[in-house]
Scaffold this motif. Structure first.
Motif, short mmCIF file in Angstrom:
data_model
loop_
_atom_site.label_atom_id
_atom_site.label_comp_id
_atom_site.label_asym_id
_atom_site.label_seq_id
_atom_site.Cartn_x
_atom_site.Cartn_y
_atom_site.Cartn_z
N ARG A 81 0.83 -1.21 0.00
CA ARG A 81 0.00 0.00 0.00
C ARG A 81 0.86 1.26 0.00
O ARG A 81 0.54 2.24 -0.68
N GLU A 82 1.96 1.23 0.75
CA GLU A 82 2.88 2.37 0.74
C GLU A 82 3.49 2.56 -0.64
O GLU A 82 3.61 3.70 -1.13
N ALA A 83 3.89 1.46 -1.28
CA ALA A 83 4.50 1.55 -2.60
C ALA A 83 3.50 2.05 -3.64
O ALA A 83 3.86 2.83 -4.53
N VAL A 84 2.25 1.61 -3.55
CA VAL A 84 1.20 2.09 -4.46
C VAL A 84 1.05 3.60 -4.31
O VAL A 84 0.96 4.34 -5.31
N ASP A 85 1.02 4.08 -3.07
CA ASP A 85 0.91 5.52 -2.84
C ASP A 85 2.13 6.26 -3.39
O ASP A 85 1.98 7.30 -4.06
N ASP A 86 3.32 5.74 -3.13
CA ASP A 86 4.54 6.41 -3.59
C ASP A 86 4.67 6.40 -5.11
O ASP A 86 5.34 7.26 -5.68
N ALA A 87 4.05 5.43 -5.74
CA ALA A 87 4.08 5.37 -7.21
C ALA A 87 3.01 6.25 -7.84
O ALA A 87 2.98 6.40 -9.06
N GLY A 88 2.12 6.80 -7.02
CA GLY A 88 1.08 7.69 -7.54
C GLY A 88 -0.13 6.98 -8.10
O GLY A 88 -0.91 7.56 -8.86
N ILE A 89 -0.32 5.72 -7.72
CA ILE A 89 -1.48 4.96 -8.19
C ILE A 89 -2.66 5.22 -7.26
O ILE A 89 -2.52 5.18 -6.03
N ARG A 201 16.89 -3.18 2.28
CA ARG A 201 15.45 -3.01 2.11
C ARG A 201 15.12 -1.71 1.37
O ARG A 201 14.19 -1.66 0.57
N GLU A 202 15.88 -0.67 1.63
CA GLU A 202 15.60 0.62 0.99
C GLU A 202 15.75 0.54 -0.52
O GLU A 202 14.90 1.02 -1.27
N THR A 203 16.83 -0.10 -0.98
CA THR A 203 17.05 -0.24 -2.42
C THR A 203 15.97 -1.13 -3.05
O THR A 203 15.46 -0.84 -4.13
N ALA A 204 15.64 -2.22 -2.36
CA ALA A 204 14.60 -3.11 -2.88
C ALA A 204 13.25 -2.40 -2.97
O ALA A 204 12.51 -2.58 -3.94
N TYR A 205 12.95 -1.59 -1.98
CA TYR A 205 11.69 -0.85 -1.99
C TYR A 205 11.66 0.16 -3.13
O TYR A 205 10.64 0.28 -3.84
N ARG A 206 12.76 0.86 -3.34
CA ARG A 206 12.82 1.82 -4.45
C ARG A 206 12.60 1.12 -5.78
O ARG A 206 11.93 1.66 -6.68
N GLY A 207 13.16 -0.08 -5.92
CA GLY A 207 12.96 -0.82 -7.16
C GLY A 207 11.50 -1.20 -7.37
O GLY A 207 10.98 -1.12 -8.50
N LEU A 208 10.83 -1.60 -6.30
CA LEU A 208 9.40 -1.91 -6.40
C LEU A 208 8.61 -0.68 -6.80
O LEU A 208 7.75 -0.75 -7.71
N VAL A 209 8.88 0.44 -6.17
CA VAL A 209 8.15 1.68 -6.51
C VAL A 209 8.42 2.08 -7.95
O VAL A 209 7.51 2.49 -8.68
N ASP A 210 9.67 1.96 -8.39
CA ASP A 210 9.99 2.31 -9.78
C ASP A 210 9.20 1.44 -10.76
O ASP A 210 8.72 1.94 -11.80
N ASP A 211 9.07 0.15 -10.47
CA ASP A 211 8.29 -0.73 -11.34
C ASP A 211 6.81 -0.31 -11.35
O ASP A 211 6.17 -0.31 -12.41
N LEU A 212 6.30 0.05 -10.19
CA LEU A 212 4.90 0.47 -10.12
C LEU A 212 4.68 1.82 -10.83
O LEU A 212 3.61 2.09 -11.34
N LYS A 213 5.71 2.65 -10.86
CA LYS A 213 5.61 3.90 -11.61
C LYS A 213 5.45 3.64 -13.11
O LYS A 213 4.81 4.40 -13.81
N VAL A 214 6.06 2.56 -13.58
CA VAL A 214 5.87 2.16 -14.98
C VAL A 214 4.41 1.84 -15.21
O VAL A 214 3.81 2.24 -16.24
N ALA A 215 3.81 1.11 -14.28
CA ALA A 215 2.38 0.78 -14.40
C ALA A 215 1.53 2.04 -14.36
O ALA A 215 0.60 2.19 -15.15
N GLN A 216 1.85 2.94 -13.44
CA GLN A 216 1.10 4.19 -13.35
C GLN A 216 1.25 5.01 -14.63
O GLN A 216 0.27 5.61 -15.11
N GLY A 217 2.45 5.04 -15.20
CA GLY A 217 2.66 5.76 -16.44
C GLY A 217 1.83 5.20 -17.58
O GLY A 217 1.31 5.94 -18.43
N ALA A 218 1.68 3.88 -17.60
CA ALA A 218 0.86 3.25 -18.64
C ALA A 218 -0.61 3.64 -18.49
O ALA A 218 -1.31 3.90 -19.49
N LEU A 219 -1.08 3.70 -17.24
CA LEU A 219 -2.47 4.12 -17.02
C LEU A 219 -2.66 5.57 -17.40
O LEU A 219 -3.67 5.94 -18.01
N ALA A 220 -1.70 6.41 -17.03
CA ALA A 220 -1.81 7.83 -17.33
C ALA A 220 -1.75 8.08 -18.83
O ALA A 220 -2.39 8.99 -19.36
#
Length: 221
Positions: A81-89, A201-220
């Motif tokens: 849920r945090e990653a979804v929020d940080d990715a702007g979804i 964990r910080e680097t792994a989390y950033r990678g997850l958020v970056d991947d979700l930003k790709v998804a958000q960009g596709a929706l946008a």
């Protein structure tokens, strides 16, 4: 069920005609498509918006999810849920589910230790996932981790090799004929539980958020 028997699969319990996710969830509560139902507390079905633009597919419920009957409500769910929020979804545009709807575990004393579902469990549970998609008809699918990738994209797919890339779906799916939806897009990424297990964990989390930003960009887009 004997260990060497193939499970019958969930198709027997999937309604032939259903127009509502609530009805599908109610039917899934009775599922005995594989032996996992015998020890799990309950079926853990998907949840979220019936008109969701994006569907997240994870592996299976964990201990907390099994007890509460809801997907992604444990530590991995909070991180997601945090990653979804940080990715702007927009959370209201999300539906989240798992490839396998029952918790597979090994009992060690009083503790229930997670075990990965096997290919037979993924196959047995596949009709529920197919039925969810047939009702949802989302614009994009986010595949969380290796088990979900095997369920949707086939055993040869490697999340570590292809994560964060937009792919056509269901054209890229394993058995695309199972999914009666228009061609949409998919993004694979690591499961949030992998972030919790990571040394960095910080680097792994950033990678997850970056991947979700790709998804958000596709929706946008």
């Amino acid at each position: 069920m004997a260990r060497n028997e193939d499970p019958p699969g969930a198709q027997k319990w999937v309604p032939s005609h259903v127009d509502d996710l609530g009805d599908l969830k109610a039917a899934a509560a009775q599922c005995e498509g594989c032996e996992l139902y015998q020890n799990a507390t309950q079926t853990v079905f998907g949840r979220g918006a019936a008109d969701a633009r994006i569907v997240f597919v994870g592996e299976q419920p964990g201990d907390v999810e099994d007890k509460q009957g809801l997907p992604f409500v444990g530590p991995a769910g909070r991180l997601l849920r945090e990653a979804v929020d940080d990715a702007g979804i927009d959370p209201s545009s999300v539906y989240i589910t798992n490839a396998v709807k029952h918790f597979r575990f090994e009992l060690r004393g009083k503790r229930r230790i997670h075990q990965n579902p096997g290919p037979a469990h993924i196959t047995a549970c596949r009709p529920w996932l197919v039925s969810e998609f047939s009702l949802l008809k989302p614009e994009l699918v986010v595949v969380l981790g290796a088990t979900a990738a095997k369920a949707l994209l086939g055993p040869s797919f490697r999340v570590t090799r292809s994560r964060g890339q937009l792919m056509p779906w269901p054209a890229s799916a394993q058995h695309p004929e199972d999914f009666p939806v228009a061609e949409i897009q998919a993004v694979a990424t690591i499961h949030p539980s992998a972030v919790l297990r990571a040394d960095d964990r910080e680097t792994a989390y950033r990678g997850l958020v970056d991947d979700l930003k790709v998804a958000q960009g596709a929706l946008a887009g």
